[in-house]
Design a protein around this motif. Structure first.
Motif, PDB file in Angstrom:
ATOM      1  N   LEU A  56     -18.644 -17.554  33.235  1.00 17.03           N
ATOM      2  CA  LEU A  56     -18.493 -16.517  34.256  1.00 17.03           C
ATOM      3  C   LEU A  56     -17.241 -16.761  35.094  1.00 17.03           C
ATOM      4  CD1 LEU A  56     -22.165 -16.069  35.533  1.00 17.03           C
ATOM      5  CD2 LEU A  56     -20.878 -14.535  34.041  1.00 17.03           C
ATOM      6  N   VAL A  57     -16.998 -18.023  35.446  1.00 18.79           N
ATOM      7  CA  VAL A  57     -15.802 -18.364  36.222  1.00 18.79           C
ATOM      8  C   VAL A  57     -14.542 -18.069  35.426  1.00 18.79           C
ATOM      9  CG1 VAL A  57     -14.558 -20.239  37.364  1.00 18.79           C
ATOM     10  CG2 VAL A  57     -17.059 -20.129  37.511  1.00 18.79           C
ATOM     11  N   PHE A  58     -14.540 -18.426  34.147  1.00 17.11           N
ATOM     12  CA  PHE A  58     -13.374 -18.181  33.312  1.00 17.11           C
ATOM     13  C   PHE A  58     -13.135 -16.686  33.106  1.00 17.11           C
ATOM     14  CE2 PHE A  58     -13.570 -22.639  32.496  1.00 17.11           C
ATOM     15  CZ  PHE A  58     -12.306 -22.995  32.076  1.00 17.11           C
ATOM     16  N   ASN A  59     -14.190 -15.894  33.092  1.00 23.72           N
ATOM     17  CA  ASN A  59     -14.013 -14.445  32.977  1.00 23.72           C
ATOM     18  C   ASN A  59     -13.250 -13.899  34.178  1.00 23.72           C
ATOM     19  OD1 ASN A  59     -15.363 -14.297  30.541  1.00 23.72           O
ATOM     20  ND2 ASN A  59     -17.347 -13.868  31.485  1.00 23.72           N
ATOM     21  N   VAL A  60     -13.560 -14.409  35.358  1.00 28.33           N
ATOM     22  CA  VAL A  60     -12.851 -13.979  36.569  1.00 28.33           C
ATOM     23  C   VAL A  60     -11.381 -14.385  36.486  1.00 28.33           C
ATOM     24  CG1 VAL A  60     -12.693 -14.238  39.072  1.00 28.33           C
ATOM     25  CG2 VAL A  60     -14.941 -14.075  37.967  1.00 28.33           C
TER      26      VAL A  60
ATOM     27  N   LEU B 155     -14.547 -10.430  26.592  1.00 29.68           N
ATOM     28  CA  LEU B 155     -15.140 -11.724  26.918  1.00 29.68           C
ATOM     29  C   LEU B 155     -16.205 -11.585  27.998  1.00 29.68           C
ATOM     30  CD1 LEU B 155     -12.009 -14.070  26.890  1.00 29.68           C
ATOM     31  CD2 LEU B 155     -13.914 -14.070  25.270  1.00 29.68           C
ATOM     32  N   THR B 156     -15.966 -10.693  28.954  1.00 26.96           N
ATOM     33  CA  THR B 156     -16.950 -10.472  30.012  1.00 26.96           C
ATOM     34  C   THR B 156     -18.224  -9.849  29.458  1.00 26.96           C
ATOM     35  OG1 THR B 156     -15.213 -10.209  31.680  1.00 26.96           O
ATOM     36  CG2 THR B 156     -17.384  -9.319  32.208  1.00 26.96           C
ATOM     37  N   VAL B 157     -18.064  -8.846  28.597  1.00 22.76           N
ATOM     38  CA  VAL B 157     -19.237  -8.199  28.005  1.00 22.76           C
ATOM     39  C   VAL B 157     -19.992  -9.173  27.109  1.00 22.76           C
ATOM     40  CG1 VAL B 157     -20.010  -6.330  26.497  1.00 22.76           C
ATOM     41  CG2 VAL B 157     -18.205  -5.910  28.149  1.00 22.76           C
ATOM     42  N   TYR B 158     -19.251  -9.994  26.374  1.00 22.79           N
ATOM     43  CA  TYR B 158     -19.890 -11.009  25.532  1.00 22.79           C
ATOM     44  C   TYR B 158     -20.701 -11.984  26.378  1.00 22.79           C
ATOM     45  CZ  TYR B 158     -20.190 -15.430  22.968  1.00 22.79           C
ATOM     46  OH  TYR B 158     -20.635 -16.608  22.422  1.00 22.79           O
ATOM     47  N   THR B 159     -20.149 -12.397  27.516  1.00 23.75           N
ATOM     48  CA  THR B 159     -20.859 -13.327  28.392  1.00 23.75           C
ATOM     49  C   THR B 159     -22.085 -12.683  29.012  1.00 23.75           C
ATOM     50  OG1 THR B 159     -18.739 -14.408  28.906  1.00 23.75           O
ATOM     51  CG2 THR B 159     -20.599 -14.870  30.370  1.00 23.75           C
ATOM     52  N   LEU B 160     -21.937 -11.449  29.495  1.00 26.22           N
ATOM     53  CA  LEU B 160     -23.054 -10.771  30.152  1.00 26.22           C
ATOM     54  C   LEU B 160     -24.149 -10.366  29.172  1.00 26.22           C
ATOM     55  CD1 LEU B 160     -21.170  -8.516  32.735  1.00 26.22           C
ATOM     56  CD2 LEU B 160     -22.259 -10.746  33.097  1.00 26.22           C
TER      57      LEU B 160
ATOM     58  N   PRO C 166       5.016 -11.780  32.425  1.00 25.79           N
ATOM     59  CA  PRO C 166       3.995 -12.384  33.294  1.00 25.79           C
ATOM     60  C   PRO C 166       2.693 -12.731  32.565  1.00 25.79           C
ATOM     61  CG  PRO C 166       3.844 -10.012  33.442  1.00 25.79           C
ATOM     62  CD  PRO C 166       4.889 -10.307  32.376  1.00 25.79           C
ATOM     63  N   TYR C 167       2.753 -12.942  31.258  1.00 23.90           N
ATOM     64  CA  TYR C 167       1.534 -13.128  30.468  1.00 23.90           C
ATOM     65  C   TYR C 167       1.278 -14.598  30.171  1.00 23.90           C
ATOM     66  CZ  TYR C 167       2.781  -8.247  29.574  1.00 23.90           C
ATOM     67  OH  TYR C 167       3.133  -6.932  29.721  1.00 23.90           O
ATOM     68  N   LEU C 168       0.007 -14.997  30.356  1.00 22.93           N
ATOM     69  CA  LEU C 168      -0.423 -16.362  30.061  1.00 22.93           C
ATOM     70  C   LEU C 168      -1.500 -16.329  28.988  1.00 22.93           C
ATOM     71  CD1 LEU C 168      -0.452 -19.422  30.693  1.00 22.93           C
ATOM     72  CD2 LEU C 168      -2.135 -18.938  32.487  1.00 22.93           C
ATOM     73  N   SER C 169      -1.351 -17.167  27.978  1.00 19.06           N
ATOM     74  CA  SER C 169      -2.334 -17.209  26.893  1.00 19.06           C
ATOM     75  C   SER C 169      -3.707 -17.613  27.424  1.00 19.06           C
ATOM     76  CB  SER C 169      -1.891 -18.208  25.825  1.00 19.06           C
ATOM     77  OG  SER C 169      -2.962 -18.527  24.954  1.00 19.06           O
ATOM     78  N   PRO C 170      -4.774 -16.968  26.947  1.00 12.15           N
ATOM     79  CA  PRO C 170      -6.126 -17.359  27.384  1.00 12.15           C
ATOM     80  C   PRO C 170      -6.505 -18.763  26.955  1.00 12.15           C
ATOM     81  CG  PRO C 170      -6.228 -15.770  25.575  1.00 12.15           C
ATOM     82  CD  PRO C 170      -4.804 -15.822  26.025  1.00 12.15           C
ATOM     83  N   PHE C 171      -5.831 -19.327  25.954  1.00  5.98           N
ATOM     84  CA  PHE C 171      -6.103 -20.696  25.544  1.00  5.98           C
ATOM     85  C   PHE C 171      -5.624 -21.714  26.581  1.00  5.98           C
ATOM     86  CE2 PHE C 171      -6.195 -20.011  20.634  1.00  5.98           C
ATOM     87  CZ  PHE C 171      -7.354 -19.261  20.780  1.00  5.98           C
TER      88      PHE C 171
END
Length: 263
Positions: free
Chosen positions: A152-156, A190-195, A55-60
């Protein structure tokens, strides 16, 4: 009486730098790592395959919005329709790439490593003129705030992809594999990097004249400020994590090995 004090001009230093340490190591390493990442990310974006292993999708490739997406990978629907014939990654990578490209830390990193502007502190740069970020194309760096909102949207979305990793190949919940951990770690970094972004710090507490009148925003500002102090660390960790997450999914999709399941 009036006294006039005349100060001499700047020192005439013919040497490129008087530093005796290996100042060139840092920009050289930065150049090498960023160059390899750009090459790898470009190849994967145009490869247009091996980006989904249930069930895994690449973040790219997340979210995958084209009708040409691999079966089962379009959790948010095919909003792009049939007109998009290129790789689905090219539809969405402009947003995370734009955020990282205009990041205040990465500007410093690739300005020094690629443009030698300047190569390092107290080292003369080879450029005769400097216009800052007031002219095209560097004036586009001012769009960083808007890329921050998109990030932020992509992090969600990436967090949701990681949650979907608790399913098995048949779509049943209550399972967890190594890929789940990889996607969770990537989403968290990625979330911590964004925040920890400078724009986030300004959005939360910028332009406030009296912190005492905004206790909630002040408390959030202090938290973001602590993260901001480690923004460089999070920038590098998230860069590696997104590449590792993509590579892991590709290895699964090409049957290089099976995903270890914990339960």
């Amino acid at each position: 009486m009036s006294s006039v004090t005349s100060a001499p001009g700047r020192a005439e230093v013919e040497a490129r730098t008087l530093r005796s340490d290996r100042w060139w190591v840092s920009p050289a390493v930065t150049f090498g790592v960023l160059f390899l990442f750009v090459v790898y990310a470009t190849w994967r974006a145009f490869e247009d395959r091996h980006y989904f292993a249930e069930p895994y999708l690449s973040p790219f490739y997340s979210p995958c919005l084209a009708t040409s997406c691999a079966p089962g990978s379009s959790d948010f629907g095919a909003a792009a329709g049939d007109w998009w014939r290129l790789s689905p990654a090219l539809l969405i990578l402009v947003f995370p790439l734009g955020f990282r490209l205009t990041c205040y830390y990465y500007r410093k990193a690739y300005y020094r490593a690629f443009w030698l502007s300047p190569p390092a502190c107290a080292v003369a740069e080879p450029h005769r003129r400097y216009s800052g970020e007031t002219r095209f194309p560097l004036v586009l760096q001012n769009a960083h705030r808007y890329f921050f909102y998109a990030a932020l949207v992509f992090n969600v979305i990436l967090t949701w992809d990681a949650i979907l990793g608790f399913r098995n190949e048949d779509g049943e919940w209550g399972h967890m594999g190594l890929g789940t951990v990889v996607l969770l770690a990537n989403a968290a970094l990625l979330t911590v990097y964004t925040l920890s972004c400078h724009s986030c710090r300004h959005v939360v507490g910028g332009r406030l004249k009296h912190f005492s009148r905004h206790p909630v925003r002040y408390r959030l500002w202090t938290y973001v400020s602590r993260l901001n102090a480690r923004h460089m660390l999070f920038a590098w960790l998230s860069l590696f994590s997104v590449a590792i997450a993509d590579l892991y999914v590709r290895l699964l999709a090409t049957d290089m090995f099976s995903d270890p399941r914990f339960f």
